[in-house]
Design an enzyme around this catalytic site. Structure first.
Site, PDB file in Angstrom:
ATOM      1  N   THR A  28       0.851  -1.194   0.000  1.00 62.28           N
ATOM      2  CA  THR A  28       0.000   0.000   0.000  1.00 62.28           C
ATOM      3  C   THR A  28       0.884   1.239   0.000  1.00 62.28           C
ATOM      4  O   THR A  28       1.757   1.387   0.846  1.00 62.28           O
ATOM      5  CB  THR A  28      -0.926  -0.031   1.239  1.00 62.28           C
ATOM      6  OG1 THR A  28      -1.887  -1.069   1.033  1.00 62.28           O
ATOM      7  CG2 THR A  28      -1.661   1.288   1.435  1.00 62.28           C
ATOM      8  N   GLN A 101      -4.270  -7.277  -6.834  1.00 58.76           N
ATOM      9  CA  GLN A 101      -4.796  -7.778  -5.565  1.00 58.76           C
ATOM     10  C   GLN A 101      -6.179  -7.186  -5.279  1.00 58.76           C
ATOM     11  O   GLN A 101      -6.352  -5.964  -5.210  1.00 58.76           O
ATOM     12  CB  GLN A 101      -3.845  -7.465  -4.404  1.00 58.76           C
ATOM     13  CG  GLN A 101      -4.181  -8.364  -3.204  1.00 58.76           C
ATOM     14  CD  GLN A 101      -3.530  -7.934  -1.917  1.00 58.76           C
ATOM     15  OE1 GLN A 101      -3.554  -6.755  -1.574  1.00 58.76           O
ATOM     16  NE2 GLN A 101      -2.968  -8.876  -1.183  1.00 58.76           N
ATOM     17  N   HIS A 177      -7.284 -11.068  -1.691  1.00 58.71           N
ATOM     18  CA  HIS A 177      -6.681 -10.676  -0.406  1.00 58.71           C
ATOM     19  C   HIS A 177      -7.549 -11.230   0.730  1.00 58.71           C
ATOM     20  O   HIS A 177      -8.618 -10.690   1.030  1.00 58.71           O
ATOM     21  CB  HIS A 177      -6.623  -9.154  -0.336  1.00 58.71           C
ATOM     22  CG  HIS A 177      -5.780  -8.601   0.781  1.00 58.71           C
ATOM     23  ND1 HIS A 177      -5.329  -9.359   1.833  1.00 58.71           N
ATOM     24  CD2 HIS A 177      -5.288  -7.350   0.993  1.00 58.71           C
ATOM     25  CE1 HIS A 177      -4.611  -8.586   2.652  1.00 58.71           C
ATOM     26  NE2 HIS A 177      -4.575  -7.367   2.160  1.00 58.71           N
ATOM     27  N   ASN A 180      -4.412 -10.268   6.671  1.00 55.17           N
ATOM     28  CA  ASN A 180      -4.166  -8.993   7.363  1.00 55.17           C
ATOM     29  C   ASN A 180      -5.386  -8.290   7.946  1.00 55.17           C
ATOM     30  O   ASN A 180      -5.416  -7.067   8.075  1.00 55.17           O
ATOM     31  CB  ASN A 180      -3.397  -8.036   6.442  1.00 55.17           C
ATOM     32  CG  ASN A 180      -2.059  -8.621   6.025  1.00 55.17           C
ATOM     33  OD1 ASN A 180      -1.561  -9.545   6.675  1.00 55.17           O
ATOM     34  ND2 ASN A 180      -1.466  -8.114   4.955  1.00 55.17           N
ATOM     35  N   TYR A 182      -8.529  -7.925   6.859  1.00 50.59           N
ATOM     36  CA  TYR A 182      -9.552  -7.307   6.014  1.00 50.59           C
ATOM     37  C   TYR A 182     -10.747  -8.262   5.867  1.00 50.59           C
ATOM     38  O   TYR A 182     -10.778  -9.317   6.501  1.00 50.59           O
ATOM     39  CB  TYR A 182      -8.926  -6.839   4.703  1.00 50.59           C
ATOM     40  CG  TYR A 182      -7.854  -5.793   5.003  1.00 50.59           C
ATOM     41  CD1 TYR A 182      -8.222  -4.544   5.515  1.00 50.59           C
ATOM     42  CD2 TYR A 182      -6.491  -6.075   4.903  1.00 50.59           C
ATOM     43  CE1 TYR A 182      -7.263  -3.597   5.879  1.00 50.59           C
ATOM     44  CE2 TYR A 182      -5.522  -5.133   5.268  1.00 50.59           C
ATOM     45  CZ  TYR A 182      -5.919  -3.903   5.754  1.00 50.59           C
ATOM     46  OH  TYR A 182      -4.981  -2.971   6.134  1.00 50.59           O
ATOM     47  N   ARG A 229      -4.120 -14.869  -0.809  1.00 44.62           N
ATOM     48  CA  ARG A 229      -3.160 -14.503   0.239  1.00 44.62           C
ATOM     49  C   ARG A 229      -3.796 -14.643   1.615  1.00 44.62           C
ATOM     50  O   ARG A 229      -4.914 -14.156   1.838  1.00 44.62           O
ATOM     51  CB  ARG A 229      -2.696 -13.063   0.043  1.00 44.62           C
ATOM     52  CG  ARG A 229      -1.488 -12.723   0.918  1.00 44.62           C
ATOM     53  CD  ARG A 229      -1.011 -11.305   0.696  1.00 44.62           C
ATOM     54  NE  ARG A 229       0.434 -11.190   0.911  1.00 44.62           N
ATOM     55  CZ  ARG A 229       1.030 -10.127   1.460  1.00 44.62           C
ATOM     56  NH1 ARG A 229       0.323  -9.078   1.820  1.00 44.62           N
ATOM     57  NH2 ARG A 229       2.339 -10.103   1.627  1.00 44.62           N
ATOM     58  N   ASN A 237      -4.686  -5.321  12.835  1.00 40.19           N
ATOM     59  CA  ASN A 237      -6.127  -5.017  12.705  1.00 40.19           C
ATOM     60  C   ASN A 237      -6.978  -5.826  13.691  1.00 40.19           C
ATOM     61  O   ASN A 237      -8.103  -6.235  13.374  1.00 40.19           O
ATOM     62  CB  ASN A 237      -6.615  -5.225  11.261  1.00 40.19           C
ATOM     63  CG  ASN A 237      -6.133  -4.130  10.319  1.00 40.19           C
ATOM     64  OD1 ASN A 237      -5.980  -2.987  10.729  1.00 40.19           O
ATOM     65  ND2 ASN A 237      -5.882  -4.482   9.066  1.00 40.19           N
ATOM     66  N   GLY A 318       8.843  -7.291   0.044  1.00 40.53           N
ATOM     67  CA  GLY A 318       8.115  -6.030   0.065  1.00 40.53           C
ATOM     68  C   GLY A 318       9.038  -4.839   0.061  1.00 40.53           C
ATOM     69  O   GLY A 318       9.352  -4.264  -0.981  1.00 40.53           O
TER      70      GLY A 318
HETATM   71  C1  PHB Z   1      -1.999  -0.916   5.229  1.00 39.67           C
HETATM   72  O1  PHB Z   1      -2.395   0.012   4.512  1.00 39.67           O
HETATM   73  O2  PHB Z   1      -1.497  -0.697   6.338  1.00 39.67           O
HETATM   74  C2  PHB Z   1      -2.124  -2.299   4.758  1.00 39.67           C
HETATM   75  C3  PHB Z   1      -2.838  -2.573   3.612  1.00 39.67           C
HETATM   76  C4  PHB Z   1      -2.961  -3.874   3.168  1.00 39.67           C
HETATM   77  C5  PHB Z   1      -2.384  -4.893   3.895  1.00 39.67           C
HETATM   78  C6  PHB Z   1      -1.671  -4.634   5.030  1.00 39.67           C
HETATM   79  C7  PHB Z   1      -1.536  -3.333   5.472  1.00 39.67           C
HETATM   80  O3  PHB Z   1      -2.528  -6.144   3.499  1.00 39.67           O
END
Ligand code: PHB
Length: 360
Positions: A28, A101, A177, A180, A182, A229, A237, A318
Site C-alpha cells: 500500500t 490484488q 486478499h 491482514n 480485512y 493470500r 487489525n 516487500g
Molecule cells: C496498510 O495500509 O497498512 C495495509 C494494507 C494492506 C495490507 C496490510 C496493510 O494487506
C-alpha cells in the site's frame, strides 16, 4: 525440480510463466490520483519494478464499500480500469508479469471513507482497536454493521465484477486478499466472526465466504490465473483465532478444489505481537497442492534456503522491492542495496516512490 533451483530459476505459476521466483509483494503506497485512479507516477513505479518474476499490485478495492484508506486505487470504475491498463501495458512492454490484488477492507474503514457516510460492514458488529486513516487524519474506528445474510451474494458479486474489470485492464491474473484483518480474513478467524448463520461458527462456515468468492473469481479467470493470500499469525487489525493451524490448514485444503496458481502466505506477525502462537508452515504448505509463495521479512539468504529446503516455491519481497527497483539484478550480481525511507512509504509524491536509484 531442477537441481540448481534458486531465485533465478523460471517457474510456471498456474497459467503464468515467470522468468524468476522473486515476487514483488503487494504494498500500500497511497498515491492513486483523484477517484482512486492509477496515475502517471503509479505507471512509472510498476514499470521500474518489471524485472520481478511477478508483481502483485498494492491492494485495490473492489467497490466503493471496500475502501479503507485515502488514495488507494480501485478496480470498480471505468477510469480505474483505464488507469490500470496503462500500468499493465508498461509492465508487459518490459517483459514483466503483474496480477491485481482484490481488496475489501470490511471493518477497517470509517464512515468518512464510505458512500453516503455509512458504517463499514463486517461479519459481526465488533469494533477493531485503534484508529482509521481518513482524509481528515486518524479517527477512532467505529463499530461496524454486521452484514445481513441477504447481503452476502452482493459481496461475492463485487468480487466477480472486480475480477472481470481486472481482465479488461490487462492483468495476468488476480490475487484474492484474504489476509491482514480485512473482510475475508474477518470471516475466517473466530476473533472477528461471531455469526450464527451459514457464514459463522464452524470452520466450514467461516471459510464459506472465501470459497464462494474464490469460485466467482475462478469463474471469470480460470483457477490457473488466481492466487489467494492469507496471514495465519498476523494480529494486525485486531485479529485473532483460537486455532490458527486448524483454521488455515483447512483453508489451504479447501482451496485445492479450485486448481489455483498459488497460495501466498504472510508468515510473520506485522505488529510486534507479544506472543505468537506456534504454527507449522511446513504443514500448511503440505495441505496445499499448487505453488507456495512465502512472505515476511525474507532476506536473500533466507529466501534461497527456503527454496532449497522446499519451504517455498517463490518468495515475495516487500520493502526490498520498494527501495530497489532492480532487486533481481542486485541479488544476481551481489550488488549493494538502497536504504528504504519509512517516512515516504505511505502517501506523498514521487519522492520515496519512483526516485530510488537503479544500480546501473
Ligand atoms: C496498510 O495500509 O497498512 C495495509 C494494507 C494492506 C495490507 C496490510 C496493510 O494487506
Amino acid at each position: 525440480m531442477p537441481k540448481e533451483m534458486n531465485l533465478f530459476t523460471s517457474i510456471k505459476l498456474g497459467d503464468i510463466e515467470l522468468h524468476n521466483r522473486m515476487v514483488m509483494a503487494p504494498l500500500t503506497r497511497n498515491r492513486a490520483g483523484d477517484g482512486n485512479v492509477p496515475q502517471d507516477m503509479n505507471v512509472k513505479y510498476y514499470e521500474q519494478r518489471a524485472s520481478a518474476g511477478l508483481i502483485i499490485t498494492e491492494a485495490s478495492q473492489i467497490s466503493p464499500q471496500g475502501v479503507g484508506y485515502p488514495a488507494t486505487p480501485g478496480i470498480h470504475s471505468s477510469e480505474q480500469i483505464e488507469g490500470w491498463k496503462r500500468v499493465t501495458d508498461a509492465v508487459h512492454k518490459q517483459g514483466g508479469c503483474i496480477v491485481l490484488q482484490l481488496w475489501h477492507v470490511g471493518r477497517i474503514s470509517h464512515p468518512s471513507l464510505q458512500p453516503e457516510g455509512r458504517l463499514p460492514v463486517a461479519p459481526s458488529a465488533i469494533k477493531p482497536d485503534g484508529e482509521a486513516v481518513t482524509y481528515e487524519g486518524m479517527k477512532p474506528f467505529e463499530t461496524p454493521r454486521a452484514l445481513e445474510l441477504a447481503e452476502i451474494p452482493g459481496i461475492i458479486e463485487q468480487y466477480r465484477l472486480a475480477a472481470k474489470n481486472a481482465r479488461q485492464a490487462g492483468f495476468d491474473g488476480v490475487e484474492i486478499h484474504a489476509a491482514n484483518g480485512y473482510l475475508l480474513d474477518q470471516f475466517l478467524r473466530d476473533g472477528s466472526n461471531k455469526r450464527t448463520d451459514a457464514y459463522g461458527g464452524s470452520l466450514e462456515n467461516r471459510a464459506r465466504l472465501l470459497m464462494e468468492v474464490t469460485q466467482a473469481v475462478v469463474d471469470v479467470w480460470g483457477g490457473g490465473a488466481v492466487g489467494v493470500r492469507i496471514s495465519p499469525l498476523n494480529p494486525f487489525n485486531s485479529m485473532s483465532d483460537s486455532d490458527p493451524q486448524k483454521t488455515f490448514d483447512y483453508v489451504a485444503e479447501q482451496l485445492n478444489q479450485f486448481d489455483l496458481a498459488y497460495l501466498h502466505v504472510v508468515e510473520i506477525a506485522m505488529e510486534g505481537a507479544a506472543e505468537v502462537p506456534d504454527f507449522d508452515f511446513t504443514q500448511l504448505r503440505k495441505s496445499f497442492n499448487a505453488s507456495y509463495i512465502a512472505n515476511g521479512g525474507y532476506t536473500r539468504e533466507r529466501a534461497e534456503s527456503a527454496l532449497a529446503s522446499g519451504g517455498a516455491d517463490l518468495v515475495a519481497f516487500g520493502v526490498l522491492f520498494l527501495s530497489n527497483p532492480d532487486l533481481p539484478e542486485r541479488f544476481a550480481k551481489n550488488l549493494s542495496l538502497n536504504e528504504p525511507d519509512v517516512s515516504t512509504f505511505y502517501g506523498g509524491s514521487e519522492t520515496g516512490y519512483t526516485d530510488y536509484p537503479f544500480y546501473h
